[in-house]
Design a protein around this motif. Structure first.
Motif, PDB file in Angstrom:
ATOM      1  N   LYS A  48       0.895  -1.156   0.000  1.00 36.11           N
ATOM      2  CA  LYS A  48       0.000   0.000   0.000  1.00 36.11           C
ATOM      3  C   LYS A  48       0.928   1.199   0.000  1.00 36.11           C
ATOM      4  N   SER A  49       1.044   1.890  -1.127  1.00 31.94           N
ATOM      5  CA  SER A  49       1.994   2.994  -1.187  1.00 31.94           C
ATOM      6  C   SER A  49       1.345   4.272  -1.687  1.00 31.94           C
ATOM      7  N   PHE A  50       1.917   5.381  -1.258  1.00 36.06           N
ATOM      8  CA  PHE A  50       1.479   6.706  -1.653  1.00 36.06           C
ATOM      9  C   PHE A  50       2.706   7.478  -2.104  1.00 36.06           C
ATOM     10  N   THR A  51       2.630   8.076  -3.305  1.00 36.07           N
ATOM     11  CA  THR A  51       3.710   8.898  -3.822  1.00 36.07           C
ATOM     12  C   THR A  51       3.232  10.339  -3.849  1.00 36.07           C
ATOM     13  N   SER A  95       7.650   4.600  10.413  1.00 34.17           N
ATOM     14  CA  SER A  95       7.161   3.265  10.085  1.00 34.17           C
ATOM     15  C   SER A  95       7.597   2.236  11.114  1.00 34.17           C
ATOM     16  N   ASP A  96       6.719   1.299  11.373  1.00 32.19           N
ATOM     17  CA  ASP A  96       7.022   0.151  12.224  1.00 32.19           C
ATOM     18  C   ASP A  96       7.738  -0.873  11.357  1.00 32.19           C
ATOM     19  N   THR A  97       9.014  -1.096  11.590  1.00 33.38           N
ATOM     20  CA  THR A  97       9.805  -1.968  10.725  1.00 33.38           C
ATOM     21  C   THR A  97       9.365  -3.426  10.784  1.00 33.38           C
ATOM     22  N   ALA A  98       8.614  -3.809  11.798  1.00 24.68           N
ATOM     23  CA  ALA A  98       8.125  -5.179  11.875  1.00 24.68           C
ATOM     24  C   ALA A  98       6.966  -5.412  10.903  1.00 24.68           C
ATOM     25  N   ALA A 102      11.238  -2.414   4.441  1.00 24.95           N
ATOM     26  CA  ALA A 102      12.381  -1.539   4.742  1.00 24.95           C
ATOM     27  C   ALA A 102      12.499  -0.394   3.739  1.00 24.95           C
ATOM     28  N   ASP A 103      11.782  -0.478   2.624  1.00 28.97           N
ATOM     29  CA  ASP A 103      11.832   0.572   1.614  1.00 28.97           C
ATOM     30  C   ASP A 103      11.164   1.867   2.080  1.00 28.97           C
ATOM     31  N   PHE A 104      10.357   1.797   3.112  1.00 23.74           N
ATOM     32  CA  PHE A 104       9.602   2.955   3.588  1.00 23.74           C
ATOM     33  C   PHE A 104      10.023   3.300   5.006  1.00 23.74           C
ATOM     34  N   ASP A 105      10.550   4.500   5.206  1.00 26.47           N
ATOM     35  CA  ASP A 105      10.913   4.898   6.561  1.00 26.47           C
ATOM     36  C   ASP A 105       9.800   5.697   7.229  1.00 26.47           C
ATOM     37  N   SER A 106       8.811   6.122   6.430  1.00 27.25           N
ATOM     38  CA  SER A 106       7.684   6.866   6.983  1.00 27.25           C
ATOM     39  C   SER A 106       6.371   6.281   6.483  1.00 27.25           C
ATOM     40  N   THR A 107       5.352   6.475   7.279  1.00 32.61           N
ATOM     41  CA  THR A 107       4.014   5.977   6.957  1.00 32.61           C
ATOM     42  C   THR A 107       3.044   7.150   6.939  1.00 32.61           C
ATOM     43  N   LEU A 108       2.181   7.171   5.932  1.00 26.08           N
ATOM     44  CA  LEU A 108       1.087   8.132   5.890  1.00 26.08           C
ATOM     45  C   LEU A 108      -0.122   7.461   6.525  1.00 26.08           C
ATOM     46  N   VAL A 109      -0.574   7.989   7.643  1.00 21.54           N
ATOM     47  CA  VAL A 109      -1.756   7.465   8.324  1.00 21.54           C
ATOM     48  C   VAL A 109      -2.944   8.274   7.825  1.00 21.54           C
ATOM     49  N   VAL A 110      -3.818   7.632   7.064  1.00 19.71           N
ATOM     50  CA  VAL A 110      -4.952   8.307   6.438  1.00 19.71           C
ATOM     51  C   VAL A 110      -6.095   8.427   7.436  1.00 19.71           C
ATOM     52  N   THR A 111      -6.593   9.658   7.593  1.00 19.67           N
ATOM     53  CA  THR A 111      -7.731   9.893   8.477  1.00 19.67           C
ATOM     54  C   THR A 111      -9.001  10.221   7.703  1.00 19.67           C
ATOM     55  N   LYS A 112      -8.838  10.635   6.422  1.00 26.56           N
ATOM     56  CA  LYS A 112     -10.007  10.963   5.611  1.00 26.56           C
ATOM     57  C   LYS A 112      -9.630  10.908   4.133  1.00 26.56           C
ATOM     58  N   VAL A 113     -10.515  10.309   3.325  1.00 28.18           N
ATOM     59  CA  VAL A 113     -10.345  10.303   1.875  1.00 28.18           C
ATOM     60  C   VAL A 113     -11.148  11.469   1.324  1.00 28.18           C
ATOM     61  N   VAL A 114     -10.456  12.450   0.727  1.00 27.66           N
ATOM     62  CA  VAL A 114     -11.116  13.620   0.167  1.00 27.66           C
ATOM     63  C   VAL A 114     -11.541  13.334  -1.266  1.00 27.66           C
ATOM     64  N   LYS A 115     -10.641  12.717  -2.057  1.00 25.75           N
ATOM     65  CA  LYS A 115     -10.922  12.453  -3.464  1.00 25.75           C
ATOM     66  C   LYS A 115     -10.106  11.253  -3.923  1.00 25.75           C
ATOM     67  N   ILE A 116     -10.701  10.438  -4.808  1.00 25.37           N
ATOM     68  CA  ILE A 116      -9.984   9.340  -5.443  1.00 25.37           C
ATOM     69  C   ILE A 116     -10.481   9.246  -6.881  1.00 25.37           C
ATOM     70  N   SER A 117      -9.546   9.123  -7.823  1.00 27.90           N
ATOM     71  CA  SER A 117      -9.926   9.146  -9.227  1.00 27.90           C
ATOM     72  C   SER A 117      -8.949   8.326 -10.058  1.00 27.90           C
ATOM     73  N   LYS A 118      -9.479   7.625 -11.060  1.00 25.35           N
ATOM     74  CA  LYS A 118      -8.626   6.914 -12.010  1.00 25.35           C
ATOM     75  C   LYS A 118      -7.868   7.895 -12.899  1.00 25.35           C
ATOM     76  N   GLU A 119      -8.452   9.073 -13.097  1.00 24.92           N
ATOM     77  CA  GLU A 119      -7.828  10.072 -13.968  1.00 24.92           C
ATOM     78  C   GLU A 119      -6.766  10.840 -13.198  1.00 24.92           C
ATOM     79  N   ILE A 120      -5.529  10.747 -13.673  1.00 26.39           N
ATOM     80  CA  ILE A 120      -4.418  11.450 -13.036  1.00 26.39           C
ATOM     81  C   ILE A 120      -4.274  12.800 -13.727  1.00 26.39           C
ATOM     82  N   PRO A 121      -4.382  13.901 -12.978  1.00 23.13           N
ATOM     83  CA  PRO A 121      -4.325  15.224 -13.594  1.00 23.13           C
ATOM     84  C   PRO A 121      -2.931  15.554 -14.137  1.00 23.13           C
ATOM     85  N   ASP A 122      -2.911  16.441 -15.139  1.00 19.29           N
ATOM     86  CA  ASP A 122      -1.622  16.901 -15.655  1.00 19.29           C
ATOM     87  C   ASP A 122      -0.886  17.661 -14.564  1.00 19.29           C
TER      88      ASP A 122
END
Length: 127
Positions: A48-51, A95-98, A102-122
């Motif tokens: 589960k990744s976020f860029t 991030s909890d290493t357990a 190991a590729d991720f040193d930080s975690t985004l903890v999501v509290t609310k989904v504002v928008k999700i779309s298949k279309e990626i904006p320019d």
């Protein structure tokens, strides 16, 4: 001897209380740092990744409200790991290493989904 035992129990309880308060303060300070972020989210059986659009940094995702994974699944992709554009509210935590790769040193903890779309904006998010 009895006084010594009482003093020892008091010191132990005081230490436990101080530790509990410190953990609560850390959790509150992380949650008070809630930000709105925009980027690309990918979801699959092993990741589960976020860029982040701004700078391309990648984070592991913890979906605290369980809405992000559901919304992603509702987009009906044929294959996993297809990136989608998202706008999320959340906070960054170490991030909890357990649990996290190991590729991720930080975690985004999501509290609310504002928008999700298949279309990626320019712009910076376009691949």
């Amino acid at each position: 001897m009895r006084l010594f035992k009482q003093a020892l129990v008091f010191v132990v309880l005081l230490g436990v209380a101080a530790t509990a308060c410190r953990r609560k303060d850390n959790a509150l300070s992380e949650k008070s740092n809630i930000k709105t972020v925009k980027g690309l989210y990918s979801f699959g059986p092993e990741m589960k990744s976020f860029t982040l659009c701004e700078d391309g940094r990648e984070y592991w995702v913890a979906d605290s409200v369980k809405n992000l994974e559901l919304a992603y699944s509702n987009l009906n992709f044929e294959k996993p790991y297809e990136p989608v554009y998202v706008e999320l509210e959340g906070y960054f935590a170490k991030s909890d290493t357990a649990v996290v790769s190991a590729d991720f040193d930080s975690t985004l903890v999501v509290t609310k989904v504002v928008k999700i779309s298949k279309e990626i904006p320019d712009g910076p998010c376009a691949q």
